[in-house]
Design a protein around this motif. Structure first.
Motif, PDB file in Angstrom:
ATOM      1  N   TYR A  70       0.818  -1.202   0.000  1.00  0.00           N
ATOM      2  CA  TYR A  70       0.000   0.000   0.000  1.00  0.00           C
ATOM      3  C   TYR A  70       0.860   1.264   0.000  1.00  0.00           C
ATOM      4  O   TYR A  70       0.495   2.276  -0.595  1.00  0.00           O
ATOM      5  CB  TYR A  70      -0.965   0.012   1.189  1.00  0.00           C
ATOM      6  N   SER A  71       2.031   1.197   0.641  1.00  0.00           N
ATOM      7  CA  SER A  71       2.910   2.366   0.718  1.00  0.00           C
ATOM      8  C   SER A  71       3.474   2.783  -0.636  1.00  0.00           C
ATOM      9  O   SER A  71       3.936   3.908  -0.794  1.00  0.00           O
ATOM     10  CB  SER A  71       4.060   2.091   1.699  1.00  0.00           C
ATOM     11  N   PHE A  76      -4.611   7.138  -6.988  1.00  0.00           N
ATOM     12  CA  PHE A  76      -5.524   6.224  -7.669  1.00  0.00           C
ATOM     13  C   PHE A  76      -6.760   6.998  -8.069  1.00  0.00           C
ATOM     14  O   PHE A  76      -7.075   8.033  -7.490  1.00  0.00           O
ATOM     15  CB  PHE A  76      -5.867   5.005  -6.804  1.00  0.00           C
ATOM     16  N   SER A  77      -7.429   6.516  -9.118  1.00  0.00           N
ATOM     17  CA  SER A  77      -8.618   7.216  -9.596  1.00  0.00           C
ATOM     18  C   SER A  77      -9.665   6.218 -10.056  1.00  0.00           C
ATOM     19  O   SER A  77      -9.357   5.077 -10.389  1.00  0.00           O
ATOM     20  CB  SER A  77      -8.267   8.166 -10.749  1.00  0.00           C
ATOM     21  N   LYS A  78     -10.899   6.694 -10.083  1.00  0.00           N
ATOM     22  CA  LYS A  78     -12.028   5.896 -10.549  1.00  0.00           C
ATOM     23  C   LYS A  78     -12.771   6.727 -11.582  1.00  0.00           C
ATOM     24  O   LYS A  78     -13.116   7.877 -11.337  1.00  0.00           O
ATOM     25  CB  LYS A  78     -12.947   5.567  -9.376  1.00  0.00           C
ATOM     26  N   GLU A  79     -12.983   6.148 -12.742  1.00  0.00           N
ATOM     27  CA  GLU A  79     -13.778   6.801 -13.780  1.00  0.00           C
ATOM     28  C   GLU A  79     -15.058   6.004 -13.926  1.00  0.00           C
ATOM     29  O   GLU A  79     -15.023   4.814 -14.227  1.00  0.00           O
ATOM     30  CB  GLU A  79     -13.004   6.811 -15.094  1.00  0.00           C
ATOM     31  N   SER A  80     -16.177   6.657 -13.709  1.00  0.00           N
ATOM     32  CA  SER A  80     -17.444   5.930 -13.770  1.00  0.00           C
ATOM     33  C   SER A  80     -17.861   5.706 -15.211  1.00  0.00           C
ATOM     34  O   SER A  80     -17.401   6.390 -16.121  1.00  0.00           O
ATOM     35  CB  SER A  80     -18.528   6.689 -13.006  1.00  0.00           C
ATOM     36  N   TYR A 116     -12.637   0.997  -4.579  1.00  0.00           N
ATOM     37  CA  TYR A 116     -12.108   2.344  -4.382  1.00  0.00           C
ATOM     38  C   TYR A 116     -12.087   2.711  -2.896  1.00  0.00           C
ATOM     39  O   TYR A 116     -11.122   3.291  -2.396  1.00  0.00           O
ATOM     40  CB  TYR A 116     -12.956   3.338  -5.187  1.00  0.00           C
ATOM     41  N   GLN A 117     -13.155   2.377  -2.174  1.00  0.00           N
ATOM     42  CA  GLN A 117     -13.220   2.679  -0.745  1.00  0.00           C
ATOM     43  C   GLN A 117     -12.178   1.904   0.054  1.00  0.00           C
ATOM     44  O   GLN A 117     -11.548   2.449   0.964  1.00  0.00           O
ATOM     45  CB  GLN A 117     -14.617   2.381  -0.204  1.00  0.00           C
ATOM     46  N   ILE A 118     -11.978   0.642  -0.287  1.00  0.00           N
ATOM     47  CA  ILE A 118     -10.976  -0.161   0.424  1.00  0.00           C
ATOM     48  C   ILE A 118      -9.583   0.397   0.160  1.00  0.00           C
ATOM     49  O   ILE A 118      -8.763   0.511   1.078  1.00  0.00           O
ATOM     50  CB  ILE A 118     -11.064  -1.648   0.026  1.00  0.00           C
ATOM     51  N   HIS A 122      -6.860   2.019   3.050  1.00  0.00           N
ATOM     52  CA  HIS A 122      -5.477   1.609   3.259  1.00  0.00           C
ATOM     53  C   HIS A 122      -4.476   2.701   2.906  1.00  0.00           C
ATOM     54  O   HIS A 122      -3.447   2.828   3.572  1.00  0.00           O
ATOM     55  CB  HIS A 122      -5.167   0.349   2.437  1.00  0.00           C
ATOM     56  N   ILE A 123      -4.763   3.505   1.900  1.00  0.00           N
ATOM     57  CA  ILE A 123      -3.806   4.489   1.426  1.00  0.00           C
ATOM     58  C   ILE A 123      -3.869   5.779   2.228  1.00  0.00           C
ATOM     59  O   ILE A 123      -2.849   6.420   2.478  1.00  0.00           O
ATOM     60  CB  ILE A 123      -4.040   4.823  -0.081  1.00  0.00           C
TER      61      ILE A 123
END
Length: 125
Positions: A70-71, A76-80, A116-118, A122-123
């Motif tokens: 995770y480090s 990160f990104s999410k495109e719907s 995305y939430q998980i 962590h990040i």
């Protein structure tokens, strides 16, 4: 419904007991699987220490396991999904890499939001 979701590229949650058996040889002492999602034959596996991206060949038995601490995730990104673009996309940029890792999710798959939430949990600690 699972097969239909897989055909559409929707992520479906994987049973933790099954994941634990499959990934036991890959985990280190004190590491545990928290959640896993399957998109067609590929998987996102979240442990308390890292993200494991699993790519299985559609034909054959070859499997690639990419371990990402995770480090090392810098953004990160999410495109719907849209009207004309039926797929949602998740991108993960790693330290030292210019190009992101990109994964496609089907339009009907709301699990991209869970993934995305998980990642966020962590990040963004």
């Amino acid at each position: 419904m699972g097969l239909f979701n897989a055909i559409l590229g929707n992520a479906s949650e994987v049973n933790l007991e099954n994941l634990s058996k499959e990934f036991e040889p890959l985990l280190i002492e004190g590491e545990r699987i928290e959640k896993g999602y399957k998109v067609i034959k590929d998987m996102f596996v979240f442990t308390n220490k890292r993200l494991i991206l699993v790519e299985k060949q559609l034909v054959g038995s070859k499997v690639d396991y990419l371990s990402i601490p995770y480090s090392s995730i810098k953004k990160f990104s999410k495109e719907s999904a849209g009207i004309l673009d039926m797929d949602a996309e998740l991108k993960i940029w790693l330290s030292g890499e210019d190009a992101p890792i990109s994964k496609q999710f089907g339009k009907g798959g709301n699990n991209i939001n869970e993934v995305y939430q998980i990642l966020s949990q962590h990040i963004l600690k």
